[in-house]
Design an enzyme around this catalytic site. Structure first.
Site, short mmCIF file in Angstrom:
data_model
loop_
_atom_site.label_atom_id
_atom_site.label_comp_id
_atom_site.label_asym_id
_atom_site.label_seq_id
_atom_site.Cartn_x
_atom_site.Cartn_y
_atom_site.Cartn_z
N CYS A 67 45.40 5.31 -25.45
CA CYS A 67 44.20 4.58 -24.57
C CYS A 67 44.57 2.90 -25.03
O CYS A 67 44.61 2.59 -25.93
CB CYS A 67 43.03 4.92 -25.21
SG CYS A 67 41.81 4.25 -24.16
N LEU A 68 44.37 2.26 -23.95
CA LEU A 68 44.45 0.72 -23.60
C LEU A 68 43.39 0.07 -24.58
O LEU A 68 43.56 -0.93 -25.17
CB LEU A 68 44.52 0.10 -22.57
CG LEU A 68 46.02 0.41 -21.51
CD1 LEU A 68 45.83 0.11 -20.18
CD2 LEU A 68 47.27 -0.29 -22.42
N HIS A 100 41.47 12.02 -18.79
CA HIS A 100 41.15 10.91 -19.59
C HIS A 100 40.49 9.65 -19.27
O HIS A 100 39.37 9.25 -19.72
CB HIS A 100 42.88 10.42 -20.09
CG HIS A 100 42.67 9.15 -21.04
ND1 HIS A 100 43.09 9.11 -22.42
CD2 HIS A 100 42.24 8.00 -20.84
CE1 HIS A 100 43.04 8.06 -23.00
NE2 HIS A 100 42.37 7.37 -22.12
N GLU A 101 40.79 9.29 -17.94
CA GLU A 101 40.09 8.27 -17.14
C GLU A 101 38.87 8.73 -16.89
O GLU A 101 37.78 7.95 -16.91
CB GLU A 101 41.00 7.77 -16.10
CG GLU A 101 42.51 7.25 -16.24
CD GLU A 101 42.75 6.38 -17.31
OE1 GLU A 101 41.51 5.43 -17.73
OE2 GLU A 101 43.44 6.15 -18.12
N HIS A 129 36.49 8.40 -19.57
CA HIS A 129 35.93 6.82 -19.68
C HIS A 129 34.63 6.53 -18.73
O HIS A 129 33.88 5.85 -19.24
CB HIS A 129 36.74 5.92 -19.20
CG HIS A 129 38.02 5.48 -20.17
ND1 HIS A 129 37.48 5.13 -21.47
CD2 HIS A 129 39.25 5.96 -20.16
CE1 HIS A 129 38.71 4.77 -22.06
NE2 HIS A 129 39.84 5.21 -21.48
N GLY A 182 46.82 4.47 -17.05
CA GLY A 182 45.55 4.37 -16.34
C GLY A 182 44.55 3.47 -16.70
O GLY A 182 44.62 3.23 -18.01
N GLN A 193 36.73 0.14 -18.85
CA GLN A 193 37.51 -0.58 -20.05
C GLN A 193 37.67 -1.98 -19.72
O GLN A 193 38.28 -2.85 -20.54
CB GLN A 193 38.90 0.16 -19.90
CG GLN A 193 38.87 1.33 -20.43
CD GLN A 193 40.15 2.04 -20.40
OE1 GLN A 193 40.75 2.59 -19.34
NE2 GLN A 193 40.96 1.99 -21.56
#
Ligand SMILES: [Zn+2]
Length: 154
Positions: free
Chosen positions: A91-92, A133-134, A137, A47, A52
Site C-alpha cells: 500500500c502506498l 483493497h481500494e 480505504h 491504485g 490516501q
C-alpha cells in the site's frame, strides 16, 4: 493537475469513513486528476484512494498498466463477491511492507465514472484484489488489518 502528498499510516484520516460524492464539478474533477497524477508519480502503485491524499471522498483510481488505461471509480459498491484468492499486497500509505491477504476471486462492482454516469464491472484476479483493497480505504480499512501471518518488511 498536481501531485498530492500521500498520507501515511498511522495518520487517523486513513481510518475514517469517506463521504459519498454528489457534486461532479471542477473540484471533484481536479481531485480525480490529482489522484491519477499522484498514482503515476508514485511509480509502483496500481491504485490510489482519495483518503490516501487526505480527502474523505468515495473515489479511487486504478491503473493496471493495461489497455484499459486509468479506471476511475466514484461511489463504488461491491455488489457481489465470489470465490477466494490470496496474494501479496502492499500500500502506498504503508511503504515498504507487504503481506498475504485473502480476497474474493471475482467481484462485481457498481460505481459512477468521473462524469457521474453509472457503470457496472465484473473483475477477477489482480483487478478484483485492487478494487477490494481500494474500496476498503473508503471505509477506513487497511490491508494490514487483513494480513494472514506476518507483515513482511521489504
Ligand atoms: Zn492502499
Amino acid at each position: 493537475m498536481a501531485i498530492r502528498k500521500i498520507v501515511l499510516d498511522p495518520d487517523p484520516v486513513l481510518r475514517k469513513q469517506a463521504r459519498e460524492v454528489t457534486d461532479f464539478g471542477p473540484r471533484t474533477q481536479t481531485l480525480i486528476d490529482d489522484l491519477i497524477d499522484t498514482l503515476h508519480h508514485s511509480g509502483n502503485g496500481i491504485g490510489l484512494a482519495s483518503p490516501q491524499v487526505g480527502v474523505l471522498r468515495r473515489i479511487f483510481v486504478i491503473d493496471m498498466q493495461d489497455e484499459a488505461g486509468v479506471r476511475v471509480f466514484v461511489n463504488p459498491r461491491i455488489i457481489s463477491r465470489k470465490g477466494q484468492q490470496s496474494s501479496t499486497e502492499g500500500c502506498l500509505s504503508i511503504p515498504g511492507y507487504w503481506g498475504e491477504v485473502e480476497r474474493p476471486a471475482t467481484v462485481k462492482v457498481q460505481a459512477q465514472d468521473r462524469q457521474g454516469h453509472p457503470f457496472e464491472l465484473e473483475a477477477e484476479e489482480l483487478l478484483a484484489v485492487c478494487i477490494c483493497h481500494e474500496n476498503d480505504h473508503l471505509d477506513g480499512v487497511l490491508f494490514t488489518d487483513k494480513v494472514i501471518g506476518e507483515l513482511v518488511k521489504a
